[in-house]
Design a protein around this motif. Structure first.
Motif, PDB file in Angstrom:
ATOM      1  N   ILE A  76       0.844  -1.209   0.000  1.00 16.44           N
ATOM      2  CA  ILE A  76       0.000   0.000   0.000  1.00 16.44           C
ATOM      3  C   ILE A  76       0.876   1.255   0.000  1.00 16.44           C
ATOM      4  O   ILE A  76       0.625   2.213  -0.742  1.00 16.44           O
ATOM      5  N   MET A  77       1.907   1.247   0.841  1.00 10.45           N
ATOM      6  CA  MET A  77       2.800   2.414   0.927  1.00 10.45           C
ATOM      7  C   MET A  77       3.498   2.675  -0.405  1.00 10.45           C
ATOM      8  O   MET A  77       3.591   3.827  -0.861  1.00 10.45           O
ATOM      9  N   LEU A  78       3.982   1.626  -1.049  1.00 11.66           N
ATOM     10  CA  LEU A  78       4.665   1.788  -2.332  1.00 11.66           C
ATOM     11  C   LEU A  78       3.718   2.332  -3.397  1.00 11.66           C
ATOM     12  O   LEU A  78       4.095   3.199  -4.201  1.00 11.66           O
ATOM     13  N   THR A  79       2.495   1.828  -3.392  1.00 12.16           N
ATOM     14  CA  THR A  79       1.506   2.313  -4.361  1.00 12.16           C
ATOM     15  C   THR A  79       1.222   3.798  -4.148  1.00 12.16           C
ATOM     16  O   THR A  79       1.160   4.579  -5.108  1.00 12.16           O
ATOM     17  N   LEU A  80       1.060   4.189  -2.896  1.00 13.85           N
ATOM     18  CA  LEU A  80       0.813   5.601  -2.592  1.00 13.85           C
ATOM     19  C   LEU A  80       2.018   6.459  -2.971  1.00 13.85           C
ATOM     20  O   LEU A  80       1.855   7.581  -3.476  1.00 13.85           O
ATOM     21  N   MET A  81       3.215   5.953  -2.732  1.00  5.11           N
ATOM     22  CA  MET A  81       4.427   6.688  -3.121  1.00  5.11           C
ATOM     23  C   MET A  81       4.442   6.937  -4.624  1.00  5.11           C
ATOM     24  O   MET A  81       4.830   8.011  -5.092  1.00  5.11           O
ATOM     25  N   GLY A  82       3.994   5.933  -5.395  1.00  3.74           N
ATOM     26  CA  GLY A  82       3.933   6.105  -6.843  1.00  3.74           C
ATOM     27  C   GLY A  82       2.889   7.114  -7.258  1.00  3.74           C
ATOM     28  O   GLY A  82       3.135   7.979  -8.102  1.00  3.74           O
ATOM     29  N   PHE A  83       1.688   7.035  -6.650  1.00 12.40           N
ATOM     30  CA  PHE A  83       0.611   7.959  -6.994  1.00 12.40           C
ATOM     31  C   PHE A  83       0.968   9.402  -6.636  1.00 12.40           C
ATOM     32  O   PHE A  83       0.570  10.343  -7.334  1.00 12.40           O
ATOM     33  N   PHE A  84       1.713   9.572  -5.553  1.00 12.59           N
ATOM     34  CA  PHE A  84       2.116  10.917  -5.144  1.00 12.59           C
ATOM     35  C   PHE A  84       3.444  11.342  -5.760  1.00 12.59           C
ATOM     36  O   PHE A  84       4.058  12.309  -5.319  1.00 12.59           O
ATOM     37  N   ARG A  85       3.897  10.582  -6.744  1.00  8.79           N
ATOM     38  CA  ARG A  85       5.060  10.934  -7.575  1.00  8.79           C
ATOM     39  C   ARG A  85       6.328  11.133  -6.745  1.00  8.79           C
ATOM     40  O   ARG A  85       7.050  12.119  -6.899  1.00  8.79           O
ATOM     41  N   LEU A  86       6.589  10.177  -5.876  1.00  8.94           N
ATOM     42  CA  LEU A  86       7.781  10.246  -5.040  1.00  8.94           C
ATOM     43  C   LEU A  86       8.937   9.431  -5.612  1.00  8.94           C
ATOM     44  O   LEU A  86       9.974   9.288  -4.967  1.00  8.94           O
ATOM     45  N   THR A 138      11.044  10.051  -7.919  1.00 11.14           N
ATOM     46  CA  THR A 138      12.276  10.788  -8.204  1.00 11.14           C
ATOM     47  C   THR A 138      13.110  11.042  -6.951  1.00 11.14           C
ATOM     48  O   THR A 138      14.258  11.476  -7.050  1.00 11.14           O
ATOM     49  N   LEU A 139      12.547  10.761  -5.772  1.00 14.66           N
ATOM     50  CA  LEU A 139      13.286  11.022  -4.534  1.00 14.66           C
ATOM     51  C   LEU A 139      14.499  10.124  -4.377  1.00 14.66           C
ATOM     52  O   LEU A 139      15.352  10.375  -3.530  1.00 14.66           O
ATOM     53  N   ILE A 140      14.593   9.071  -5.185  1.00 17.77           N
ATOM     54  CA  ILE A 140      15.729   8.163  -5.101  1.00 17.77           C
ATOM     55  C   ILE A 140      17.044   8.908  -5.321  1.00 17.77           C
ATOM     56  O   ILE A 140      18.078   8.557  -4.758  1.00 17.77           O
ATOM     57  N   ILE A 190       9.855   0.039   6.552  1.00 17.41           N
ATOM     58  CA  ILE A 190      11.228  -0.367   6.207  1.00 17.41           C
ATOM     59  C   ILE A 190      11.228  -1.176   4.914  1.00 17.41           C
ATOM     60  O   ILE A 190      12.053  -0.944   4.017  1.00 17.41           O
ATOM     61  N   ILE A 191      10.297  -2.122   4.809  1.00 15.84           N
ATOM     62  CA  ILE A 191      10.199  -2.935   3.593  1.00 15.84           C
ATOM     63  C   ILE A 191       9.912  -2.050   2.389  1.00 15.84           C
ATOM     64  O   ILE A 191      10.513  -2.209   1.318  1.00 15.84           O
ATOM     65  N   ALA A 192       8.980  -1.107   2.546  1.00 12.99           N
ATOM     66  CA  ALA A 192       8.604  -0.231   1.436  1.00 12.99           C
ATOM     67  C   ALA A 192       9.778   0.632   0.982  1.00 12.99           C
ATOM     68  O   ALA A 192      10.038   0.765  -0.223  1.00 12.99           O
ATOM     69  N   LEU A 193      10.503   1.204   1.936  1.00 10.04           N
ATOM     70  CA  LEU A 193      11.622   2.074   1.580  1.00 10.04           C
ATOM     71  C   LEU A 193      12.730   1.293   0.886  1.00 10.04           C
ATOM     72  O   LEU A 193      13.239   1.713  -0.161  1.00 10.04           O
ATOM     73  N   LEU A 194      13.097   0.141   1.453  1.00 12.69           N
ATOM     74  CA  LEU A 194      14.154  -0.650   0.831  1.00 12.69           C
ATOM     75  C   LEU A 194      13.702  -1.191  -0.516  1.00 12.69           C
ATOM     76  O   LEU A 194      14.467  -1.189  -1.494  1.00 12.69           O
ATOM     77  N   GLY A 195      12.438  -1.647  -0.580  1.00 14.75           N
ATOM     78  CA  GLY A 195      11.932  -2.146  -1.851  1.00 14.75           C
ATOM     79  C   GLY A 195      11.914  -1.074  -2.919  1.00 14.75           C
ATOM     80  O   GLY A 195      12.266  -1.323  -4.075  1.00 14.75           O
ATOM     81  N   GLY A 196      11.496   0.132  -2.536  1.00 16.57           N
ATOM     82  CA  GLY A 196      11.490   1.232  -3.494  1.00 16.57           C
ATOM     83  C   GLY A 196      12.883   1.587  -3.961  1.00 16.57           C
ATOM     84  O   GLY A 196      13.124   1.784  -5.158  1.00 16.57           O
ATOM     85  N   ILE A 197      13.822   1.660  -3.019  1.00 19.43           N
ATOM     86  CA  ILE A 197      15.206   2.000  -3.371  1.00 19.43           C
ATOM     87  C   ILE A 197      15.800   0.960  -4.309  1.00 19.43           C
ATOM     88  O   ILE A 197      16.362   1.290  -5.364  1.00 19.43           O
ATOM     89  N   GLU A 198      15.662  -0.328  -3.940  1.00 20.87           N
ATOM     90  CA  GLU A 198      16.297  -1.371  -4.747  1.00 20.87           C
ATOM     91  C   GLU A 198      15.663  -1.483  -6.123  1.00 20.87           C
ATOM     92  O   GLU A 198      16.354  -1.663  -7.124  1.00 20.87           O
ATOM     93  N   SER A 199      14.340  -1.382  -6.198  1.00 25.26           N
ATOM     94  CA  SER A 199      13.678  -1.506  -7.492  1.00 25.26           C
ATOM     95  C   SER A 199      14.055  -0.354  -8.421  1.00 25.26           C
ATOM     96  O   SER A 199      14.289  -0.559  -9.620  1.00 25.26           O
ATOM     97  N   LEU A 200      14.142   0.849  -7.877  1.00 19.28           N
ATOM     98  CA  LEU A 200      14.496   1.996  -8.710  1.00 19.28           C
ATOM     99  C   LEU A 200      15.967   1.953  -9.102  1.00 19.28           C
ATOM    100  O   LEU A 200      16.334   2.351 -10.220  1.00 19.28           O
ATOM    101  N   SER A 248       9.695   6.073 -12.996  1.00 22.07           N
ATOM    102  CA  SER A 248       9.935   5.732 -11.589  1.00 22.07           C
ATOM    103  C   SER A 248       8.643   5.642 -10.795  1.00 22.07           C
ATOM    104  O   SER A 248       8.495   4.764  -9.929  1.00 22.07           O
ATOM    105  N   ASN A 249       7.681   6.517 -11.047  1.00 21.24           N
ATOM    106  CA  ASN A 249       6.437   6.487 -10.288  1.00 21.24           C
ATOM    107  C   ASN A 249       5.594   5.264 -10.655  1.00 21.24           C
ATOM    108  O   ASN A 249       4.997   4.621  -9.790  1.00 21.24           O
ATOM    109  N   LYS A 250       5.559   4.923 -11.935  1.00 21.28           N
ATOM    110  CA  LYS A 250       4.847   3.719 -12.365  1.00 21.28           C
ATOM    111  C   LYS A 250       5.521   2.472 -11.796  1.00 21.28           C
ATOM    112  O   LYS A 250       4.857   1.496 -11.435  1.00 21.28           O
ATOM    113  N   GLU A 251       6.834   2.506 -11.693  1.00 23.69           N
ATOM    114  CA  GLU A 251       7.571   1.376 -11.119  1.00 23.69           C
ATOM    115  C   GLU A 251       7.170   1.159  -9.662  1.00 23.69           C
ATOM    116  O   GLU A 251       6.971   0.020  -9.225  1.00 23.69           O
ATOM    117  N   LEU A 252       7.027   2.234  -8.910  1.00 23.31           N
ATOM    118  CA  LEU A 252       6.607   2.104  -7.515  1.00 23.31           C
ATOM    119  C   LEU A 252       5.195   1.545  -7.406  1.00 23.31           C
ATOM    120  O   LEU A 252       4.904   0.735  -6.515  1.00 23.31           O
TER     121      LEU A 252
END
Length: 586
Positions: free
Chosen positions: A104-114, A116-118, A254-264, A280-284
């Motif tokens: 859920i957190m990763l999906t919201l991060m993508g929808f809110f266009r986060l 590029t924060l990587i 923690i899972i969401a942040l690490l997952g987002g970082i590694e996937s990007l 990047s946002n679609k990837e999240l």
């Protein structure tokens, strides 16, 4: 969030030849993913089939809904310490809840266009925690490599080291032989047969040797976890309660942040290999959907896998279809050969994970950053050690805070505030700092070159420099701010303090303000306080205005000759400036 349609974005010009390339790449990566999926699951403290389920389900979803055409998703080594800690403390059921919340957190991060924060995460932080995770994985496999018995898995790194040391006398020679065979096969296969997946060949050969020569002498997946079912994963909603949701919120983050970082990061690697650009946002969003659905089938958290994505590209993948095929290959092998996987020795899984850890350690980059002996070296070491001896959350938090502090310090050192005057020995009479000295410095006009960002880290130094330098109370203070790229509210406050103090006996002039600085001063009202008549685009105009503010009586007999007009002013017979023509200057 507007996106290209799925078909037009990823399958434009797709044909039979493209499918053949995707088929080959998908089969190769799928074969590689099977031993890795089981190994990552076992190392995370769960049954091996859960790693296979994750590879199948998350792989398809990430391929279809992610933002990279070449991304291969599934369980990864980076998650091992985190997932193992969650299983040890909260249990497997709560791990599923944490994975769902992370989705859920990763999906919201993508929808809110986060996405590029990587780019705001320093490389020293990512290398630090990646290398720390590699050490944890490597050390965590020593017991299986040596076949130690009586070793209890602990949450902390140092406790696991003590467990290994206290049980070192229980080495199983047969396990060491099997592990050595698998390790040698994994290392040698790519050199002899570059297209053949070394981990799979290592598992097959070492398992055959163990079954033929050392039957019942080495622990296997079957003896440790039971038989692997050759059936499709069953849909099941975890037992979710509000208390569990609250309890697992931090692990999920923690899972969401690490997952987002590694996937990007994986998507960036893919971009570099293919000269493409991921979304990047679609990837999240894709990662989020995968982690929301996978737990419903018993799977563990997943992310983009850098090594498997690179392998996918090297084998000719041209679209997300290769990622789908990779998952279908894993599914087919699960249905046909799962019972045989129960015979795989745990000693055979250990060297595979050790090689993964060795490859993900980025030791060359680690040593390169370390040798620079800069602030980045400190960030690297701190993040690395905290990852190993505390946890990833503390490591990333402290690493980022330390990076911000050191960055702020560097930026504050870039701000230069120095007295200046026109260099009358040059044709253009450029205002320079090097020409000011005790014998050549206007007593009534103080000019300062201000260069660099005027923000909270430099504001106090800026204010003190000016106030300490002009304690003789000149009549005009001119601040040349053409090289101030931006000003924050703290910098504005320091400037306002100078203006308030100086306006009691003189006037403050500004020149060369950037658009951002003008906007900030207008928002705070300081622009009106200074007065538009005292703000100039060019220094020459500001100096002309400053000369009209002089006390001509104090100019009589002055020997500083800071400006071209000083010769006339020092010899003038009148002290009344009214009615005079403006004096020309640079």
């Amino acid at each position: 969030m507007r996106q290209k349609s799925f078909l037009s974005g990823n399958f434009k010009g797709y044909n039979l030849a493209s499918f053949q390339k995707d088929l080959l790449a998908g089969v190769v990566v799928g074969v590689i993913a099977i031993p890795l999926g089981m190994a990552f699951a076992i190392a995370s403290g769960v049954k091996p089939e859960y790693g296979i389920y994750t590879t199948i389900i998350a792989g398809i979803i990430i391929a279809l809904f992610g933002g990279s055409k070449f991304q291969i998703g599934g369980p990864t080594g980076a998650f091992i310490p985190i997932l193992f800690g969650i299983v040890m403390v909260y249990g497997y059921e709560n791990l599923l809840i944490a994975g769902f919340l992370a989705g859920i957190m990763l999906t919201l991060m993508g929808f809110f266009r986060l996405g590029t924060l990587i780019k705001f995460i320093p490389k020293s932080v990512t290398i630090g925690f990646t290398s720390g995770i590699a050490i944890i994985i490597f050390v965590g496999q020593i017991a299986n490599f040596l076949g130690l018995s009586g070793v209890e898995k602990k949450e902390s790194f140092h406790e696991n080291i003590l467990e290994i040391a206290s049980n070192i006398g229980t080495i199983n020679v047969y396990s060491v032989i099997i592990a050595g065979i698998c390790l040698a096969t994994v290392l040698l296969t790519p050199k002899v047969f570059p297209k053949v997946p070394g981990p799979l060949i290592g598992l097959v050969i070492s398992t055959i040797v163990a079954s033929v020569f050392f039957a019942d002498q080495v622990p296997t997946i079957g003896s440790a976890f039971g038989a692997i079912p050759n059936t499709l994963p069953q849909f099941r909603i975890p037992d979710v309660t509000w208390d569990n949701v609250v309890l697992m919120m931090k692990p999920a983050l923690i899972i969401a942040l690490l997952g987002g970082i590694e996937s990007l990061l994986s998507a960036v690697v893919a971009d570099g290999m293919t000269n493409t650009k991921h979304n990047s946002n679609k990837e999240l969003v894709g990662q989020g959907l995968a982690n929301m659905i996978t737990p419903l089938f018993g799977g563990i958290p997943a992310t983009g896998a850098i090594a498997r994505t690179a392998t996918n590209i090297k084998n000719g993948a041209v679209s997300p279809i290769s990622g789908v095929i990779h998952s279908l290959v894993v599914l087919l092998i699960l249905l046909l050969f799962a019972p045989y996987a129960s015979s795989i020795p745990l000693a055979s899984m250990a060297p595979i994970l050790m090689v993964v850890a060795w490859n993900m350690s980025e030791r060359h980059v680690f040593m390169h950053v370390l040798k620079t002996r800069t602030g980045d070296s400190l960030i690297l070491i701190v993040t690395f050690l905290l990852t190993i001896f505390v946890d990833l959350t503390a490591a990333v938090e402290v690493g980022l805070i330390l990076a911000i502090v050191l960055f702020t310090k560097r930026m504050s050192e870039n701000l230069v505030t120095a007295k200046a005057l026109p260099n009358l020995d040059t044709d253009d009479k450029k205002v320079e700092t090097g020409v000011v000295n005790d014998a050549h410095d206007c007593p009534q006009i103080a000019i300062f070159n201000v260069e660099g960002p005027l923000f909270f880290g430099a504001a106090m130094t800026f204010e003190h420099t000016i106030m300490n330098t002009i304690n003789y109370k000149p009549k005009v203070l001119l601040l040349r701010m053409g090289k101030v790229p931006f000003i924050d509210i703290t910098g504005e406050s320091s400037l306002a303090s100078i203006v308030r103090d100086f306006n009691k006996h003189g006037v403050v002039l500004l020149s060369g303000l950037s658009d951002q600085t003008k906007v900030m001063l207008n928002k705070t009202g300081l622009y009106d306080t200074i007065g538009e008549e005292n703000i100039f685009a060019h220094t020459g105009e500001a100096i002309n205005h400053a000369l009209t503010k002089l006390d001509r009586n104090k100019c009589l007999g002055c020997k500083h000759f800071a400006f071209n007009e000083c010769t006339q002013l020092s010899q003038s017979t009148t002290a009344d400036p009214k009615g005079q023509e403006p004096l020309s200057t640079i």
